[in-house]
Design a protein around this motif. Structure first.
Motif, PDB file in Angstrom:
ATOM      1  N   THR A   6       0.818  -1.213   0.000  1.00  0.00           N
ATOM      2  CA  THR A   6       0.000   0.000   0.000  1.00  0.00           C
ATOM      3  C   THR A   6       0.850   1.260   0.000  1.00  0.00           C
ATOM      4  O   THR A   6       0.630   2.173  -0.804  1.00  0.00           O
ATOM      5  N   GLU A   9       2.602   1.754  -3.355  1.00  0.00           N
ATOM      6  CA  GLU A   9       1.658   2.029  -4.445  1.00  0.00           C
ATOM      7  C   GLU A   9       1.105   3.450  -4.339  1.00  0.00           C
ATOM      8  O   GLU A   9       0.968   4.152  -5.346  1.00  0.00           O
ATOM      9  N   ILE A  10       0.799   3.904  -3.124  1.00  0.00           N
ATOM     10  CA  ILE A  10       0.330   5.283  -2.943  1.00  0.00           C
ATOM     11  C   ILE A  10       1.420   6.255  -3.394  1.00  0.00           C
ATOM     12  O   ILE A  10       1.155   7.201  -4.146  1.00  0.00           O
ATOM     13  N   ARG A  13       1.683   6.213  -7.223  1.00  0.00           N
ATOM     14  CA  ARG A  13       0.545   6.854  -7.896  1.00  0.00           C
ATOM     15  C   ARG A  13       0.549   8.363  -7.713  1.00  0.00           C
ATOM     16  O   ARG A  13       0.272   9.111  -8.637  1.00  0.00           O
ATOM     17  N   GLY A 113      -2.940   3.689   4.429  1.00  0.00           N
ATOM     18  CA  GLY A 113      -3.663   4.484   3.439  1.00  0.00           C
ATOM     19  C   GLY A 113      -3.553   5.981   3.594  1.00  0.00           C
ATOM     20  O   GLY A 113      -4.222   6.727   2.883  1.00  0.00           O
ATOM     21  N   ARG A 139      -9.435   9.597  -3.079  1.00  0.00           N
ATOM     22  CA  ARG A 139      -9.174   9.094  -4.422  1.00  0.00           C
ATOM     23  C   ARG A 139      -8.377  10.120  -5.213  1.00  0.00           C
ATOM     24  O   ARG A 139      -8.493  11.319  -4.988  1.00  0.00           O
ATOM     25  N   PHE A 150      -7.684   5.945  -8.629  1.00  0.00           N
ATOM     26  CA  PHE A 150      -6.944   5.249  -7.584  1.00  0.00           C
ATOM     27  C   PHE A 150      -7.647   5.576  -6.275  1.00  0.00           C
ATOM     28  O   PHE A 150      -7.714   6.745  -5.869  1.00  0.00           O
ATOM     29  N   ILE A 152      -8.543   4.760  -2.133  1.00  0.00           N
ATOM     30  CA  ILE A 152      -8.240   4.163  -0.829  1.00  0.00           C
ATOM     31  C   ILE A 152      -9.559   4.092  -0.068  1.00  0.00           C
ATOM     32  O   ILE A 152     -10.242   5.094   0.109  1.00  0.00           O
ATOM     33  N   LYS A 156      -7.245   0.832   2.848  1.00  0.00           N
ATOM     34  CA  LYS A 156      -6.616  -0.103   1.906  1.00  0.00           C
ATOM     35  C   LYS A 156      -6.911   0.328   0.472  1.00  0.00           C
ATOM     36  O   LYS A 156      -7.886   1.026   0.209  1.00  0.00           O
ATOM     37  N   ILE A 157      -6.079  -0.149  -0.439  1.00  0.00           N
ATOM     38  CA  ILE A 157      -6.319   0.129  -1.851  1.00  0.00           C
ATOM     39  C   ILE A 157      -7.540  -0.655  -2.295  1.00  0.00           C
ATOM     40  O   ILE A 157      -7.631  -1.864  -2.069  1.00  0.00           O
ATOM     41  N   SER A 161      -9.224  -0.475  -8.240  1.00  0.00           N
ATOM     42  CA  SER A 161      -8.236   0.492  -8.729  1.00  0.00           C
ATOM     43  C   SER A 161      -7.086  -0.175  -9.452  1.00  0.00           C
ATOM     44  O   SER A 161      -6.426   0.451 -10.269  1.00  0.00           O
TER      45      SER A 161
END
Length: 163
Positions: A6, A9-10, A13, A113, A139, A150, A152, A156-157, A161
């Motif tokens: 997570t 990835e955040i 992105r 998140g 988002r 994308f 949250i 969590k993702i 997404s």
């Protein structure tokens, strides 16, 4: 099944925001909406003509804006009546857009998140996921694009997404 980190990835992105200015701040009810990048007109899928930046961040969980480590606003500025929320978002827009360019300088994220957008002029937006299952926290999406947002949700993702 691949497990997604997570935090990584955040960060990945949101890295698209680095170097972009905050170009608009608004609200929808008590949701904070921020646009990044040059403002342009676009047409929604319903045919409505709007203006917005390249990217939009919609925050529906706890957040705070600090400047040089001092809290200048929280989600409370968008709470209450429609008039109060409008006043709060207009004040934020003046602070982050109209008083001079505020540019995203860096991104950090948490495993739960949350995120931090370090910005110029000493500003930092800190978003803390409420981690309530099945409730959207925030988002990020590109305006004028059909790409998936994308999202949250519950800290969590949202798997949608990533599909």
């Amino acid at each position: 099944m691949q497990v997604t980190d997570t935090k990584s990835e955040i960060t990945r992105r949101l890295s698209v925001l680095i170097g972009l200015d905050v170009s608009a701040v608004s609200h929808a009810a008590d949701m904070l909406t921020m646009h990044f990048g040059p403002q342009r007109q676009y047409v929604t899928p319903r045919g409505t003509v709007l203006e917005g930046g390249t990217w939009a961040l919609h925050v529906q969980c706890s957040w705070r804006l600090t400047r040089a480590g001092v809290v200048v606003a929280t989600q409370a500025v968008l709470a209450g009546s429609d008039d109060a929320a409008h006043f709060g978002s207009s004040w934020l827009d003046t602070l982050l857009v109209k008083e001079g360019a505020v540019i995203v300088k860096g991104i950090s994220a948490t495993k739960s998140g949350g995120l931090q957008l370090a910005m110029s002029n000493g500003f930092c937006l800190e978003v803390v996921s409420d981690t309530v299952p099945d409730e959207e926290d925030w988002r990020l999406f590109e305006l004028r694009s059909d790409a998936k947002h994308f999202v949250i949700e519950g800290g969590k993702i949202d798997p949608w997404s990533l599909s």
